[in-house]
Design an enzyme around this catalytic site. Sequence first.
Site, PDB file in Angstrom:
ATOM      1  N   SER A  81       0.750  -8.013   0.032  1.00 31.42           N
ATOM      2  CA  SER A  81      -0.498  -7.269  -0.084  1.00 31.42           C
ATOM      3  C   SER A  81      -1.666  -8.197  -0.375  1.00 31.42           C
ATOM      4  CB  SER A  81      -0.352  -6.262  -1.231  1.00 31.42           C
ATOM      5  OG  SER A  81      -1.598  -5.703  -1.558  1.00 31.42           O
ATOM      6  N   TYR A 102       0.905  -4.395 -10.121  1.00 32.50           N
ATOM      7  CA  TYR A 102       1.372  -4.250  -8.738  1.00 32.50           C
ATOM      8  C   TYR A 102       1.192  -5.569  -7.982  1.00 32.50           C
ATOM      9  CZ  TYR A 102       1.090  -3.150  -3.781  1.00 32.50           C
ATOM     10  OH  TYR A 102       1.251  -3.175  -2.424  1.00 32.50           O
ATOM     11  N   LYS A 138       3.987  -8.375  -6.306  1.00 29.42           N
ATOM     12  CA  LYS A 138       3.991  -8.848  -4.909  1.00 29.42           C
ATOM     13  C   LYS A 138       3.968 -10.378  -4.867  1.00 29.42           C
ATOM     14  CE  LYS A 138       4.355  -5.050  -2.624  1.00 29.42           C
ATOM     15  NZ  LYS A 138       5.530  -4.793  -1.788  1.00 29.42           N
TER      16      LYS A 138
END
Length: 350
Positions: free
Chosen positions: A122, A149, A153
Site C-alpha cells: 500500500s 496498518y 504492510k
Amino acid sequence: MDRGLEAAVLVTGGAGYIGAHTAKALHERGLTPVIYDSLSSGYREAVRWGHFVQGDIRDGRALADTIQAHGVTAAIHFAGLIEVGRSVARPDLFWEHNVAGTVTLLSALSEHGVGRLVFSSSAAVYGQGGRGPLETIPEDAVKAPASPYGDTKLACERMIEAQCAAYGLTAVALRYFNAAGADPSGLIGEAHEPETHLIPLAIAAALGEGPPLTVFGTDFDTPDGSCLRDYIHVNDLAAAHVAALEADLPQGAFEAVNVGTGYGASVLQVVGAVGRAVGRPVPYTIGARRTGDPASLVADVARAGSLLDWTPKSSSLDRIVADALRWERCPCYGSGRRSAGKQHGAEAAV
Ligand code: UDP
C-alpha cells in the site's frame, strides 16, 4: 513464472474487492486462481473463477493442504485487515492477521516449493508522502507509515524481502494507491462493510441512498484545497498483479512497485465527476480534516512501466466513476452495506 494452461495460483483474500478482480484477470490469462478466503469480509458471490477454499490466513495446515491439493506454483497475497482507523484502535489484531498471517503463508510457500509471490502492499508505507505536497512519490521515498496498518504492510515487505534472500523466493510488492471502479461486467465490485471510501460514498449520496458526503477538509495546500489522490481502476490494478507474476525477474529478487496513474484528482473533482455521471449533484458538506490524511498521495509510476511493462488503460476518472456507478446501481452482493450500523467481522480480504 512457468505459465501453462493449468498453472494454479493461490489467491489469498480472493473473495475481496481487488482479489476478485485479480482472479478474473488470472482466469482470462489462462491461469487457474485458487481462492483462499475466510469470508469474514469477502463474499462467496465474488468467487466466479477458479477454485474456492474457505480458510484463515493464520491456519498453516489448511494453507499447506490447499497448496498441495491444487498443485499451486505461485501466490498472490491479499488477505489481511485493511481499515486504517481500526488499526489505530486494534493494532494487535492487525499485527496478528497481517504480519503473523504473512509469516504463516511464507512458511507454507517455502515448505512446498512455491517460488513466486505477489504481495498486496500500500501507499500507506509512505505515510505523509512525497517530498512536496504536489510531487509524485517514487518507491525510494522515505517510508514513515502514519498508522499501524501502514506499519504492518511495511513489516511484511521487509519480511518478504528477507525471505527472498534466504530461500530464493521471487516476489513483487505492489504498493496500491487508491483502488476504485468495478468490472464492467457488473458481476463483481466494491463492497466494504462499513464503506469508508470516497467514490462509493459520493455515489450513494448522489443516488439518495446514503447521507450527504462530508468532504474532509478544503484547507490543504493543493490547487482547490481538498486532498489529492491517485485513483486507479481496479481492473488496471488486477492487470498489474498478472504482470508482476509474469515479470522476468532473477530468482531471489524482491521488488516494490507503485501502482497508480501518476495523476492526482482532488476530492472536489471526484465530487464533480460523480455528479456528472449520476446526472444530479452530490450533496455534500465541508467537514474537518480526517486524522492522518496527507494533502497529496500521487504515485511515480515509472518503475511499473519499466519493470512490469504495465500502464493503466481504464483509469480516467470518468471511466472509474462510470464503472463504479454501474455497480452501485445494481450490486450483485453486499447491497446491505449502507444500512445503519451494519458491520461485519474482523478479517478483511482487501
Ligand atoms: N474523503 C472525504 N470524505 C469521505 C471519504 C473520503 O473527503 O467521506 C477523502 C479523504 O479525505 C481522502 C480521499 O477522499 O482525501 C480518499 O479517501 P478514501 O478513504 O477513499 O481513500 P484513502 O486515500 O484514505 O485510502
